[in-house]
Design an enzyme around this catalytic site. Structure first.
Site, PDB file in Angstrom:
ATOM      1  N   THR A  33       0.821  -1.222   0.000  1.00  0.00           N
ATOM      2  CA  THR A  33       0.000   0.000   0.000  1.00  0.00           C
ATOM      3  C   THR A  33       0.843   1.255   0.000  1.00  0.00           C
ATOM      4  O   THR A  33       0.468   2.272  -0.583  1.00  0.00           O
ATOM      5  CB  THR A  33      -0.922  -0.003   1.243  1.00  0.00           C
ATOM      6  OG1 THR A  33      -1.789  -1.121   1.134  1.00  0.00           O
ATOM      7  CG2 THR A  33      -1.735   1.265   1.347  1.00  0.00           C
ATOM      8  N   SER A  80       1.776  -7.727  -0.657  1.00  0.00           N
ATOM      9  CA  SER A  80       2.576  -8.677   0.140  1.00  0.00           C
ATOM     10  C   SER A  80       1.876 -10.011   0.386  1.00  0.00           C
ATOM     11  O   SER A  80       2.537 -10.997   0.722  1.00  0.00           O
ATOM     12  CB  SER A  80       2.980  -8.040   1.466  1.00  0.00           C
ATOM     13  OG  SER A  80       1.876  -7.927   2.344  1.00  0.00           O
ATOM     14  N   ASP A 114       0.305  -6.690   4.941  1.00  0.00           N
ATOM     15  CA  ASP A 114      -0.344  -7.980   5.213  1.00  0.00           C
ATOM     16  C   ASP A 114       0.633  -9.033   5.722  1.00  0.00           C
ATOM     17  O   ASP A 114       0.329  -9.750   6.665  1.00  0.00           O
ATOM     18  CB  ASP A 114      -1.051  -8.520   3.958  1.00  0.00           C
ATOM     19  CG  ASP A 114      -2.330  -7.764   3.654  1.00  0.00           C
ATOM     20  OD1 ASP A 114      -3.070  -8.189   2.763  1.00  0.00           O
ATOM     21  OD2 ASP A 114      -2.570  -6.738   4.318  1.00  0.00           O
ATOM     22  N   LYS A 186       0.215  -7.421  12.803  1.00  0.00           N
ATOM     23  CA  LYS A 186      -0.847  -6.547  12.274  1.00  0.00           C
ATOM     24  C   LYS A 186      -2.136  -6.938  12.974  1.00  0.00           C
ATOM     25  O   LYS A 186      -2.659  -8.024  12.775  1.00  0.00           O
ATOM     26  CB  LYS A 186      -0.971  -6.691  10.761  1.00  0.00           C
ATOM     27  CG  LYS A 186      -2.005  -5.752  10.119  1.00  0.00           C
ATOM     28  CD  LYS A 186      -1.992  -5.865   8.610  1.00  0.00           C
ATOM     29  CE  LYS A 186      -2.986  -4.905   7.959  1.00  0.00           C
ATOM     30  NZ  LYS A 186      -2.968  -5.008   6.481  1.00  0.00           N
TER      31      LYS A 186
END
Ligand code: DGL
Length: 351
Positions: A33, A80, A114, A186
């Protein structure tokens, strides 16, 4: 005259260290991103990842030139979630080559969020260096209102060019916080404060300066027993994850046996629990030399060995506080050294 000039240069370097003692930082771009683009400034979640090339990322934040001598390499340009062990091994080899260069003082890797934690953890285990390696991403594309990528990149360059970041392990720089690669994850999939660690951040970067409050107690980089240079294949031993829930099927594990896995990480419920009706299947697989590793789907805490499952009796391994995706990587690396269950369990307590 010479003495005066030397004193002047010394005084200036003390006043503006960045002007006179700039380190060389290489930004290795992989996509994500932070290199994403959306149709409009209000598209903070709807966009295409991995569009913007590395030099445009760097040109969008000219202030990084005040921090370090920065150059860019486009290693990948992908989202990713598309990174496999093959890309991971190749990226690690590229980073290993870079850190060996005497004129490279630090590395920043721009990456999708990710699987950012997997890449960070893998490099933490296999790259022997004390030079800062900093992984950074963003939750909003650069085209969005209040994009987080530019400041994340600025902070990552500040961190990678800081001498006090040496030897602290591979680091993740997100949302002003410095995290240890081994325990960052995350935790939120749509907000800029997406990353956290149950053991807390190591520190923070504010206005280009690093502030440290703790250090990792686990082995990493130069103290790791793993080394990318010892991995002679282009990928890793196949290890897969099964997500635990109610109403499990033995076929979920048997299918992986058919696929040729060498180990299975079970993201179990609670303290890494395995349903009674699944235990016989896992024991059958363990008997066939497919190592069973008990991790947990629960994001915090850690799996306690021999608590609710007789790991000693079954020959299983408890993943301690490593989440399933990191447990998968550590298990795969351990299998490159033909580690048995006892050795693998030591590794889970060590890294
Ligand atoms: N596709 C996701 C990735 O590349 C976008 C998420 C992000 O980078 O923040 O990981």
């Amino acid at each position: 005259m010479k003495k005066t000039l030397t004193s002047l240069a010394l005084a200036l370097s003390l006043l503006s260290p960045h002007l006179y003692a700039k380190n060389n930082v290489v930004v290795v771009a992989t996509g994500g991103t932070i290199a994403g683009a959306g149709a409009s400034s209000t598209n903070s979640a709807t966009y295409t990842a991995a569009k913007v090339p590395v030099n445009d990322l760097l040109n969008a934040v000219p202030q990084i030139k005040d921090l370090a001598n920065v150059s860019g390499i486009q290693a990948l340009q992908i989202a990713s979630e598309n990174i496999t062990d093959r890309e991971l091994v190749a990226l690690a080899r590229q980073i290993n080559d870079l850190v060996k260069k005497p004129d490279v003082n630090g590395i920043v890797i721009t990456h999708g969020t990710d699987t950012l934690e997997e890449t960070a953890f893998f490099l933490n285990l296999v790259i022997h260096t004390d030079k800062p390696i900093v992984i950074v991403g963003s939750m909003r594309p650069g085209t969005a209102l209040s994009a987080d990528g530019p400041l994340n990149l600025y902070n990552a360059v500040a961190l990678a060019s800081s001498d006090d970041a040496k030897g602290k392990g591979t680091l993740v720089m997100m949302n002003d916080s410095i995290f240890a690669a081994r325990d960052v994850t995350k935790a939120i999939n749509i907000h800029t404060n997406a990353f956290n660690s149950q053991w807390g951040a190591l520190g923070t970067v504010v206005e280009g300066k690093t502030y440290w409050f703790r250090e990792t107690t686990k082995r990493h980089n130069n103290t790791s027993e793993f080394n990318i240079e010892d991995i002679k294949t282009d990928t890793l031993p196949l290890v897969q994850i099964v997500y635990g829930s109610d109403n499990m099927l033995a076929q979920s594990y048997l299918a992986l046996q058919q696929a040729g896995v060498k180990a299975i990480v079970n993201a179990g419920t609670g303290n890494g629990s395995v349903p009674k009706y699944i235990v016989p299947t896992l024991n059958q697989l363990q008997q066939q030399s497919i190592q069973i590793v008990r991790s947990s789907r629960v994001p915090q805490g850690f799996v306690v060995r021999n608590a609710e499952q007789p790991d000693d009796k079954y020959g299983w391994v408890a993943a301690h506080d490593l989440n399933p995706q990191k447990a998968r990587l550590l298990t795969a690396l351990a299998l490159t050294k033909n580690a048995d269950a006892k050795e693998l369990q030591r590794m889970f307590y060590t890294y």
